[in-house]
Design a protein around this motif. Structure first.
Motif, PDB file in Angstrom:
ATOM      1  N   ARG A  29       0.799  -1.235   0.000  1.00 58.51           N
ATOM      2  CA  ARG A  29       0.000   0.000   0.000  1.00 58.51           C
ATOM      3  C   ARG A  29       0.828   1.279   0.000  1.00 58.51           C
ATOM      4  N   ASN A  30       2.125   1.147   0.276  1.00 53.85           N
ATOM      5  CA  ASN A  30       2.981   2.322   0.235  1.00 53.85           C
ATOM      6  C   ASN A  30       2.536   3.411   1.206  1.00 53.85           C
ATOM      7  N   ILE A  31       2.306   2.983   2.446  1.00 57.20           N
ATOM      8  CA  ILE A  31       1.867   3.908   3.495  1.00 57.20           C
ATOM      9  C   ILE A  31       2.976   3.980   4.536  1.00 57.20           C
ATOM     10  N   ALA A  32       3.206   5.150   5.089  1.00 58.59           N
ATOM     11  CA  ALA A  32       4.129   5.236   6.225  1.00 58.59           C
ATOM     12  C   ALA A  32       3.288   5.410   7.485  1.00 58.59           C
ATOM     13  N   GLN A  33       3.596   4.622   8.517  1.00 60.07           N
ATOM     14  CA  GLN A  33       2.804   4.706   9.740  1.00 60.07           C
ATOM     15  C   GLN A  33       3.721   4.962  10.929  1.00 60.07           C
ATOM     16  N   VAL A  34       3.341   5.924  11.754  1.00 60.70           N
ATOM     17  CA  VAL A  34       4.099   6.218  12.970  1.00 60.70           C
ATOM     18  C   VAL A  34       3.179   5.901  14.145  1.00 60.70           C
ATOM     19  N   PHE A  35       3.685   5.082  15.070  1.00 61.48           N
ATOM     20  CA  PHE A  35       2.851   4.618  16.171  1.00 61.48           C
ATOM     21  C   PHE A  35       3.068   5.477  17.409  1.00 61.48           C
ATOM     22  N   GLN A  36       2.290   5.163  18.459  1.00 61.55           N
ATOM     23  CA  GLN A  36       2.352   5.940  19.694  1.00 61.55           C
ATOM     24  C   GLN A  36       3.733   5.852  20.350  1.00 61.55           C
ATOM     25  N   PHE A  37       4.375   4.695  20.206  1.00 60.95           N
ATOM     26  CA  PHE A  37       5.687   4.478  20.827  1.00 60.95           C
ATOM     27  C   PHE A  37       6.701   4.200  19.728  1.00 60.95           C
ATOM     28  N   PRO A  38       7.970   4.587  19.957  1.00 53.73           N
ATOM     29  CA  PRO A  38       8.963   4.494  18.884  1.00 53.73           C
ATOM     30  C   PRO A  38       9.184   3.067  18.389  1.00 53.73           C
ATOM     31  N   VAL A  39       9.150   2.904  17.083  1.00 54.13           N
ATOM     32  CA  VAL A  39       9.498   1.610  16.475  1.00 54.13           C
ATOM     33  C   VAL A  39      10.743   1.884  15.641  1.00 54.13           C
ATOM     34  N   LEU A  40      11.916   1.472  16.178  1.00 47.90           N
ATOM     35  CA  LEU A  40      13.194   1.780  15.528  1.00 47.90           C
ATOM     36  C   LEU A  40      14.090   0.554  15.573  1.00 47.90           C
ATOM     37  N   TYR A  41      15.162   0.580  14.791  1.00 42.23           N
ATOM     38  CA  TYR A  41      16.207  -0.435  14.930  1.00 42.23           C
ATOM     39  C   TYR A  41      17.189   0.086  15.976  1.00 42.23           C
ATOM     40  N   ASP A  42      17.145  -0.543  17.172  1.00 44.73           N
ATOM     41  CA  ASP A  42      17.922  -0.087  18.323  1.00 44.73           C
ATOM     42  C   ASP A  42      19.405   0.066  18.069  1.00 44.73           C
ATOM     43  N   GLN A  43      19.939  -0.919  17.311  1.00 47.99           N
ATOM     44  CA  GLN A  43      21.394  -0.968  17.139  1.00 47.99           C
ATOM     45  C   GLN A  43      21.876  -0.022  16.044  1.00 47.99           C
ATOM     46  N   MET A  44      20.956   0.475  15.253  1.00 44.15           N
ATOM     47  CA  MET A  44      21.380   1.360  14.149  1.00 44.15           C
ATOM     48  C   MET A  44      21.529   2.782  14.659  1.00 44.15           C
ATOM     49  N   SER A  45      22.337   3.559  13.937  1.00 42.33           N
ATOM     50  CA  SER A  45      22.461   4.975  14.262  1.00 42.33           C
ATOM     51  C   SER A  45      21.170   5.674  13.846  1.00 42.33           C
ATOM     52  N   VAL A  46      21.026   6.883  14.351  1.00 46.83           N
ATOM     53  CA  VAL A  46      19.857   7.689  13.965  1.00 46.83           C
ATOM     54  C   VAL A  46      19.865   7.882  12.448  1.00 46.83           C
ATOM     55  N   TYR A  47      21.040   8.161  11.903  1.00 45.84           N
ATOM     56  CA  TYR A  47      21.152   8.378  10.453  1.00 45.84           C
ATOM     57  C   TYR A  47      20.634   7.150   9.704  1.00 45.84           C
ATOM     58  N   ASP A  48      21.107   5.981  10.118  1.00 47.29           N
ATOM     59  CA  ASP A  48      20.723   4.755   9.398  1.00 47.29           C
ATOM     60  C   ASP A  48      19.239   4.444   9.568  1.00 47.29           C
ATOM     61  N   ASN A  49      18.705   4.758  10.741  1.00 43.98           N
ATOM     62  CA  ASN A  49      17.268   4.574  10.923  1.00 43.98           C
ATOM     63  C   ASN A  49      16.482   5.449   9.952  1.00 43.98           C
TER      64      ASN A  49
END
Ligand code: ATP
Length: 363
Positions: free
Chosen positions: A77-97
């Motif tokens: 569907r090509n949708i970007a979704q941002v949830f109530q709590f952060p969903v990130l790759y913990d080990q990656m840098s902010v840049y890479d995320n």
């Protein structure tokens, strides 16, 4: 980007026993910033998940422009979704995320860098780009999650589900205005879910008010405030919310008890009505000329810039917002008038008319 159309969409989590969303037909127009506003449990997340494809609706169809996507999973569907709590790759840098959604879709390196830096600059993340995301506090992690949602230019829509819950209050104002700036820049279609009227009214081009699984009104912030189409909107938006008095229409007149307060607009059939008027549009006078309704002052909240005068009218509590420090005492009798065109008539909670002035009455 796409126009997102819901056609008779409804959802039940228990096989049709109860409906989290009642059948709705609604279009999210391309490039607009929407707030989806309603109390806890009214169906906001359900509606968002149906748009993103995390949930298939029990009934109805969904279209992105002229492509039907009802059964299409989120990845298609090509949708970007941002949830109530952060969903990130913990080990990656902010840049890479931030870069991840772009790299994943094969963007050239320079373009990735340009977009990451643009979003990072707007969200105030420049000095954190090299840090691992798990080293950031939860508020900052959520800002990175927001950035990830906003970094791709070609998404059909960005869906934000109460995205500022974990961000501290002072930062919320800044981020909301940043979001607006990014929206102006990218022209994304944004749907921002919140139960907070201030968040909704300050963020959105258009606020969609959801109650009990139904869209009860959608409009620009000013329209919802000045012209509520449903009693719920009157209560939920505004602080304090709209006053509601029981009245009746008879012979074309609107009455509260024995007092005629105006004429009913149109050809409203006689019978009981509810009269809704915001505290901002109740005028208090000492004159007993029609269409004044007698009210007894029960209390005054001095708010500094204005007063909130509490009164009893025909057994109903009512609040008027007046100039500060007007001379009125609890127990005194005052007379109410409604600002022209700002008192509405409701039946079954839905607006059915306006209180119009009595012929020859003072404005
Ligand atoms: N997975 C589920 N199973 C069963 N019922 C659910 C499920 N998810 C939500 N519901 C019910 O559906 C209704 C709508 O819930 P939903 O989470 O969409 O509302 P909301 O407006 O997003 O609420 P909140 O602001 O509290 O997140 C509620 O009555 C809720 O209890």
């Amino acid at each position: 980007m796409a126009e997102i159309r819901l056609e008779g969409v409804a959802h039940s989590y228990d096989g049709g026993g109860t409906w989290a969303l009642k059948p709705m037909t609604w279009t999210w127009r391309t490039g607009r910033a929407y707030a989806l506003l309603g109390p806890s449990g009214c169906g906001k997340t359900t509606l968002l998940n149906i748009v993103s494809g995390l949930l298939t609706p029990t009934r109805g169809r969904i279209w992105f422009d002229d492509r039907e996507v009802t059964g299409v999973p989120p990845a298609g569907r090509n949708i970007a979704q941002v949830f109530q709590f952060p969903v990130l790759y913990d080990q990656m840098s902010v840049y890479d995320n931030l870069a991840f959604p772009l790299r994943n879709r094969g963007y050239p390196r320079q373009e990735v860098d340009r977009r990451v830096r643009r979003v990072s600059g707007l969200l105030g993340l420049d000095e954190h780009l090299r840090r691992r995301s798990r080293r950031l506090d939860p508020g900052r992690q959520q800002i990175v999650a927001l950035g990830r949602g906003l970094v791709r230019p070609e998404v059909a829509a960005v869906l934000l589900d109460e995205p500022l819950t974990v961000v501290d209050p002072a930062m919320k104002w800044t981020l909301r205005s940043k979001l607006k700036e990014i929206h102006r820049d990218t022209g994304h279609t944004l749907v921002y879910v919140t139960h907070d009227q201030t968040e909704a009214l300050t963020f959105a081009d258009e606020v969609v008010v959801l109650n009990d699984g139904e869209i009860v009104q959608a409009g620009e912030p000013g329209e919802l405030f000045l012209s509520p189409a449903h009693e719920f909107v009157g209560h939920f938006i505004g602080s304090p919310g709209m006053n509601v008095l029981d009245g009746a229409v008879a012979g074309g007149l609107v009455r509260v008890g024995d007092a005629a307060v105006g004429r009913a607009s149109g050809d409203l059939p006689p019978g009981p009505v509810r009269i809704g008027v915001r505290p901002e549009f109740v005028r208090l006078t000492s004159e007993e000329a029609p269409p004044g309704i007698a009210a007894r002052v029960t209390g005054i909240d001095r708010m500094g810039a204005y007063d909130l005068v509490h009164a009893q009218v025909n057994g109903h509590p009512l609040v008027a917002r007046t100039d500060a420090a007007a001379v009125r005492e609890p127990g005194s009798v005052t007379f109410l008038r409604f600002a022209e065109g700002r008192a509405f008539l409701f039946r079954d909670a839905v607006r059915c008319g306006v209180v119009e002035p009595l012929p020859g009455s003072a404005p």
